[in-house]
Write an enzyme that holds these catalytic residues in place. Sequence first.
Site, PDB file in Angstrom:
ATOM      1  N   THR A 186       2.443   6.535   0.424  1.00  0.00           N
ATOM      2  CA  THR A 186       1.762   5.191   0.658  1.00  0.00           C
ATOM      3  C   THR A 186       2.053   4.602   1.677  1.00  0.00           C
ATOM      4  O   THR A 186       3.150   5.120   2.502  1.00  0.00           O
ATOM      5  CB  THR A 186       2.553   4.216  -0.522  1.00  0.00           C
ATOM      6  OG1 THR A 186       3.960   4.142  -0.451  1.00  0.00           O
ATOM      7  CG2 THR A 186       2.052   4.568  -1.911  1.00  0.00           C
ATOM      8  N   ASP A 187       1.406   3.619   2.264  1.00  0.00           N
ATOM      9  CA  ASP A 187       2.004   2.658   3.267  1.00  0.00           C
ATOM     10  C   ASP A 187       3.086   1.725   2.429  1.00  0.00           C
ATOM     11  O   ASP A 187       3.029   1.901   1.027  1.00  0.00           O
ATOM     12  CB  ASP A 187       0.970   1.800   3.975  1.00  0.00           C
ATOM     13  CG  ASP A 187       1.611   1.083   5.158  1.00  0.00           C
ATOM     14  OD1 ASP A 187       2.650   0.884   5.270  1.00  0.00           O
ATOM     15  OD2 ASP A 187       0.562   0.724   6.034  1.00  0.00           O
ATOM     16  N   TRP A 188       3.782   1.160   3.116  1.00  0.00           N
ATOM     17  CA  TRP A 188       5.185   0.326   2.442  1.00  0.00           C
ATOM     18  C   TRP A 188       4.489  -0.918   1.614  1.00  0.00           C
ATOM     19  O   TRP A 188       3.975  -1.678   1.982  1.00  0.00           O
ATOM     20  CB  TRP A 188       5.986  -0.135   3.427  1.00  0.00           C
ATOM     21  CG  TRP A 188       7.235   1.043   3.692  1.00  0.00           C
ATOM     22  CD1 TRP A 188       8.432   0.534   3.671  1.00  0.00           C
ATOM     23  CD2 TRP A 188       6.979   2.253   3.926  1.00  0.00           C
ATOM     24  NE1 TRP A 188       9.216   1.859   4.157  1.00  0.00           N
ATOM     25  CE2 TRP A 188       8.215   2.839   4.269  1.00  0.00           C
ATOM     26  CE3 TRP A 188       5.924   3.103   3.964  1.00  0.00           C
ATOM     27  CZ2 TRP A 188       8.485   4.128   4.628  1.00  0.00           C
ATOM     28  CZ3 TRP A 188       6.035   4.404   4.564  1.00  0.00           C
ATOM     29  CH2 TRP A 188       7.334   5.034   4.681  1.00  0.00           C
TER      30      TRP A 188
END
Length: 731
Positions: free
Chosen positions: A254-256
């Site tokens: 994921t992105d954060w």
Amino acid sequence: MLACAALAATAQAPAPYLDESLPADVRIEDAIGRMTLDEKIAMIHAQSKFSTPGCPRLGIPEIWMSDGPHGVRVEFTWDDWMWAGWTNDSCTAMPALTCLAATFNPDLAERYGEVVGSEARFRKKDIILGPGVNIYRTPLSGRNFEYMGEDPHLASTMVVPYIKGLQSNGVAACLKHYVLNNQEHDRDRVNVVVDERALNELYLPAFKAGVTRGKVWAVMGSYNKYRGTYCSHNDTLVNDILKKQWGFDGVFITDWGSAHDTREAALNGLDIEMGSWTNGLTWGESNAYDNYYMARPLRNLIAAGELDEKLVDDKVRRILRLCLRTNMNRNRPWGAMHTDSHLAAAREVAREGIVLLKNDKDFLPLKSGGKIAVIGENAVKVLSIGGGSSELKPKTEISPLQGIRDRFGDENVLFSLGYASGAPDYSRELPSPYDADSLREAAIATARMADAVLFVGGLNKNFSQDCEGDDRTSFSLPFGQDALIADLLAVNPRMAVVIVSGNAVDMPWQAKVPAIIQSWYLGSMGGAALADIVSGDVNPSGKLPFSIPARLEDCAAHAFGERAYPGVNGNVHYDEGLLVGYRWHDTRRIAARYPFGHGLSYTTFGYSAPRLDRKVYMPSDTITVSLTLSNKGSREGSETVQFYTSQKKPRLPRPAKELKSFCKTRLKAGESRVIEVRIPVADLAYYDDSLRRWVLDEDEFTIHVGASSADIRGKVSFRVAPGMALNTDIQ
Ligand code: BGC
């Protein structure tokens, strides 16, 4: 002797997963077979801001990640976004990826990747969160400086060697942000409405190249949605395209904070969840990481029989594969930090990427001897800091002022700040603490005293000035720079304007200044590289990786109203379809102020008529096109010859031209050389979204050879004859 024999008898063979003589798949399956469900679940989500735990009982190491993509970011504290305060975590700041793209030099991309990988390895990182290859759609987008421009062929060609160079250190690249992060405004929820054709022809190719040719080991999802589903757990994008069609065998991260649902994450191809909730502890429980979507909630669904444990096995399998490539690979190099060769690479990328946009009457290079007034905040501001997650703590950063002073002598260089921005802040624009009138008057007085003015301005990675989290709010230069440039020109018209940015800016003063340089965020050696160009020690050879429109409305994304940018009701409609960047300018005949691929040199180049090896090609053939390039001037220099194609009567409309190849060549003064490029006929196909596949028509095609997308020096046509591969899935 006896003791040794006894020892030998009791020595145990390593468990298969640790046995380096066994094939990776055997080792991986053995390790998975030994793990409990809890151990597997632990591996698929964060344990801190930038790490996952591995499996300590089996000796499978933690995975440590760092941003990316321009160098290795500072250390953070365990649970939040605070710098940890280490004193040994400063790095070599490489120029921003826009600059790398502007070099049009794939060999430099490989060197760039090697440097970042080497420093990552030295800092014990296993994954670098980069590079990024989202297509430049609007000059307002806050993250364009971290990407590689508006053209899929250019971005694809540059990203592959970057990945290879980086991964040669046993550190994974993490290609980001998959996909359609073409604006930062509303990025956490905006749904991108784009036709499948533009998706396949423009937005996916650089990711595909990174996966299929670059063999990248990790990919990061973007924050936005596609077809109503978040890209970080989007069945079509991740399971179908990335993993199935492209055969991606690495880890999808994921992105954060971009995971939003346990079931979707588990089912739709997400392998590691990072950064959910901003500080990891928002829920206030003993270990907030246990509350991640892919932590306890997923474990509960599996325990209840609602989801199959095999889903988790596949995620762990991919993570273990990444471990064998990185932190369990005992043969990977050790890496190095901030070496002379890293700095030399940074300087080389910077000076090959700087673009000379305008140079009337050979105003540049500046002659030695006279007084130079360097004016503008970007001449002294540390620009590796700021911009969001790509910020760096550089061990060295030579400012433009320092570079010019080192080259021309302190006594010949005057300086005045001219304008000032506010302090950096990640969520708002702060006002400058200085009095603008006093700064302006001081700058005018300085300009009066000089033989030449070098104005160094642009954007600066403050919030909304080329920064993650939101877009620019205006096409104009900020902090009163346009008015200041006009005032300076009134007292000294002998001026070169240096725009430091990762985006096109408006240039109302363009006709009045003799020289304009498009500089980028140039990293550790930026000022030295700028001085190399301004002094003529190095002949400029950068080319624009995006078009600079004369007006914002001339850019396709801004020609269809708010629905096309920034979007309405949570949807942004890419109404321009395929016509992004020069494809729009060329097809709609709207001249750009400076076109894609433009960049001047201190010498001039002559192009012979292009030649083909044949007149008719079959779909499976490769076209060889050649021409003689001559350096007509009195200095050595490099030229990037660009090869665009067009099709005479396509069944579906196509852009006027599409870049298919380029070739950068260095020639001595007066030298001529035959250059030759090869273009697979299959690359002439387009994506037919009604058939959902790539199609190549039998037709006449033309290759346009140019010094930019608008400066075409020669053309040559040929036919593609029917053959086996026509109308099949050939790309
Ligand atoms: C950014 C990513 C970055 C991550 C970790 C996110 O906000 O979008 O590019 O890698 O943070 O810092």
